[in-house]
Design a protein around this motif. Structure first.
Motif: not given
Length: 362
Positions: A232-251
């Motif tokens: 639930k915490i990972d899925l909140l907008p601007d979470s640390l997880f989402l911020t880190t994931l979305n900074e990476r290039p696409h596979p």
């Protein structure tokens, strides 16, 4: 008179207790809102402690985790694998396994080989990505060389994390022949930029555990073994997880498609058509107000999204995106198995897989 006074005091006591409870809930919310990662760590510690305290119960729970056939429900093995390609289905948060009840028969009808990935869906997404990677290693050891992943909701985040995590190094493992090549990733209703509504996931957690109970796959600790709400915490907008994931290039080498649901009675295409029609009759000085109205209608449509995830939250720069009419669940499955309606995301997924087959994907 004394009886009425007692009733009044009793009512006052319950009102006071209710007020304290509400105050505590609000206080907890305010504290955790600014300390999300600390809350997540505490939740994980609770889960770890219970797993260590009850190893036998944890072992029983883990028997339900991994890759399984859809019907009959059995763990992956040499006898359930044939050919060199297949499809892996990855469900989302608090899903009791019904999300594939329409897609799975459609895949079987097309002769597709596919498996369902089960995982503790309330645990941190990063941990689940490790489980998915392990499952792909198992597939590769059984002769599967190429796969497509179809993921619903949080399953898309799990898949993206698995494909892009520096720690897992999927690209290097794929080139070394340790895991199959993922040729296609289809994300259905994935909150790539989060959703505020995950804060109210209590009902879906109850539904998940109730479904497990009916299937005979439940124990009194399984609601915690299934994750202590870290997802639930990972899925909140601007979470640390989402911020880190979305900074990476696409596979690299992975074709991606996002399918988003819309519950609005109109979509962006409808609005554009209306605008083009109206523009023919409007004087030039009325164009600007119409621009504002069009933008508002589009934003409202995107904001509604599928009822749980906004359209904008599903988008990723450079990734193909398609919208369909439906809610977070109805775009991929029907409520009952008797319903003959074809969920709108299903034909899109089938067509995409057929296209892969036509390109020599075997």
């Amino acid at each position: 008179m004394p009886r009425q006074k007692n009733r009044w005091f009793s009512l006052q006591r319950w009102l006071w207790i209710g007020g304290v409870v509400i105050l505590l809930i609000v206080a907890w919310h305010l504290v955790t809102e600014s300390h999300k990662e600390e809350e997540k760590a505490l939740r994980s510690q609770l889960r770890t402690t219970l797993q260590e305290t009850f190893p036998d119960r944890k072992a029983a729970f883990m028997q339900t985790i991994g890759l399984f056939t859809f019907d009959p429900y059995e763990a992956i093995s040499e006898k359930t694998v044939h050919g060199e390609a297949g499809v892996v289905l990855v469900h989302g948060l608090d899903d009791p396994g019904k999300v594939w009840q329409n897609l799975a028969p459609a895949l079987a009808k097309q002769g597709e080989q596919f498996w369902v990935m089960n995982y503790p869906n309330d645990q941190p997404v990063v941990e689940t990505a490790h489980l998915l990677f392990d499952a792909l290693e198992t597939l590769r050891s059984l002769g599967i060389q190429r796969i497509a992943i179809v993921a619903h909701s949080m399953g898309g985040l799990v898949s993206r994390e698995m494909l892009t995590s520096p720690e897992l190094a999927y690209q290097r493992a794929m080139q070394a022949g340790s895991v199959p090549a993922v040729d296609l990733l289809i994300m259905v209703g994935t909150p790539n930029h989060g959703s505020q509504l995950v804060r109210f996931r209590l009902f879906t957690e109850v539904r998940d555990q109730f479904a497990r109970l009916i299937q005979g796959d439940a124990g009194w600790l399984w609601a915690i073994f299934d994750g202590a709400g870290e997802a639930k915490i990972d899925l909140l907008p601007d979470s640390l997880f989402l911020t880190t994931l979305n900074e990476r290039p696409h596979p690299q080498g992975v074709e991606q498609l996002i399918i988003a649901g819309m519950i609005s009675p109109w979509n962006e295409g409808d609005i554009s058509q209306w605008r083009e029609h109206i523009d023919r009759y409007l004087p030039d000085n009325q164009q600007e107000p119409m621009d504002g109205l069009s933008d508002y209608l589009v934003s409202m449509t995107n904001g509604l999204g599928d009822g749980l995830v906004t359209v904008e939250s599903t988008r990723l720069s450079g990734v193909a995106h398609q919208t369909v009419a439906g809610t977070h669940l109805s775009m991929i499955r029907n409520i009952t198995t008797e319903n003959q309606r074809i969920p709108p995301a299903v034909p899109i997924i089938i067509e995409k897989l057929q296209h892969k087959r036509s390109q020599g994907w075997r």
